[in-house]
Design a protein around this motif. Structure first.
Motif, short mmCIF file in Angstrom:
data_model
loop_
_atom_site.label_atom_id
_atom_site.label_comp_id
_atom_site.label_asym_id
_atom_site.label_seq_id
_atom_site.Cartn_x
_atom_site.Cartn_y
_atom_site.Cartn_z
N LEU A 109 32.16 -7.27 5.88
CA LEU A 109 31.45 -6.25 6.03
C LEU A 109 32.46 -4.82 6.04
N TYR A 110 31.89 -3.95 5.17
CA TYR A 110 32.64 -2.71 5.05
C TYR A 110 32.40 -1.91 6.38
N ILE A 111 33.46 -1.25 6.76
CA ILE A 111 33.40 -0.79 8.19
C ILE A 111 33.55 0.72 7.99
N SER A 112 32.86 1.82 8.83
CA SER A 112 33.14 3.07 8.61
C SER A 112 33.04 3.63 9.91
N ASN A 113 33.54 4.75 9.84
CA ASN A 113 33.79 5.89 11.18
C ASN A 113 32.69 6.67 11.00
N PRO A 114 32.30 7.19 11.96
CA PRO A 114 31.20 8.28 11.83
C PRO A 114 31.72 9.36 11.48
N ARG A 115 30.82 10.17 10.72
CA ARG A 115 31.33 11.63 10.26
C ARG A 115 31.38 12.44 11.32
N SER A 116 30.69 12.62 12.31
CA SER A 116 30.57 13.50 13.45
C SER A 116 29.97 12.67 14.59
N ALA A 117 30.33 13.25 15.91
CA ALA A 117 29.73 12.84 17.16
C ALA A 117 28.38 12.83 17.12
N GLN A 118 27.74 13.75 16.19
CA GLN A 118 26.18 13.77 16.33
C GLN A 118 25.73 12.50 15.41
N GLU A 119 26.62 11.79 14.70
CA GLU A 119 25.97 10.73 13.60
C GLU A 119 25.92 9.47 14.53
N THR A 120 27.05 9.31 15.05
CA THR A 120 27.02 8.17 16.24
C THR A 120 28.43 8.16 16.81
N ASP A 121 28.65 7.48 18.00
CA ASP A 121 29.85 7.33 18.82
C ASP A 121 30.63 6.28 18.63
N HIS A 122 30.57 5.43 17.48
CA HIS A 122 31.38 4.09 17.36
C HIS A 122 31.41 3.95 15.83
N VAL A 123 32.19 3.18 15.54
CA VAL A 123 32.33 2.80 14.13
C VAL A 123 31.13 1.65 13.87
#
Length: 177
Positions: A109-123
């Motif tokens: 799978l492709y893995i992403s970092n959150p754009r901000s803490a408001q989006e989510t708290d984990h990859v």
């Protein structure tokens, strides 16, 4: 980051994860009387497109079961996040959580970092959909690097109906080497 990309026909790996009711399940192992399984990887509670897609899958659940295909969805969300997400979901199929980075890589799978803490708290994993046949092999693979590209369910159901029809003797596609 190292990532495995499956070949069509590969065996689906054994990955056990908890589901909302507290049980552990193995991804790729059919349930509900089915002999195939659809594993849907979604980004997580933070993604409204995922919520819509999972609810759309629920509307089509009976059609998948008619084809002998059970459904499970999975994300990297925590138990708390998936429990909160259930208020927005109509899904009656199992929802697994806690997918690790290593497991995401194992699934290619492709893995992403959150754009901000408001989006989510984990990859988190970007969308993926795997159809596993009765032999544990990958019959269909769909992996995206963003939330905007996912299989359209009516087309997927029509294609799976064609594949599952024994008169068509339809092989796993994409195996040329």
């Amino acid at each position: 980051m190292t990532s495995n990309k499956f070949k069509a026909g590969d065996l689906f790996p054994v990955i056990e994860l908890p589901i909302v009711n507290g049980e552990k399940v193995a991804l790729g192992k059919p349930h509900s009387g089915a002999d195939w399984q659809m594993v849907v990887v979604y980004r997580g509670k933070h993604c409204p497109m995922c919520t819509r897609y999972l609810n759309e899958i629920e509307k089509n659940k009976a059609k998948f079961l008619e084809l002998g295909i059970s459904i499970i969805a999975v994300s990297a969300d925590s138990q708390e996040q998936v429990n909160a997400h259930m208020a927005e979901l109509t899904a009656s199929y199992p929802i697994a959580y806690g997918l690790t980075i290593e497991q995401m890589q194992q699934l290619g799978l492709y893995i992403s970092n959150p754009r901000s803490a408001q989006e989510t708290d984990h990859v988190f994993a970007e969308p993926g959909l795997f159809i596993i046949n009765e032999h544990g092999q990958l019959q269909v693979i769909d992996i995206s690097n963003g939330p905007f590209v996912r299989p359209e369910l009516d087309g997927l159901l029509a294609g799976l109906g064609f594949i599952r029809n024994p008169e068509n003797n339809y092989p796993i596609r994409g195996t040329y080497e």
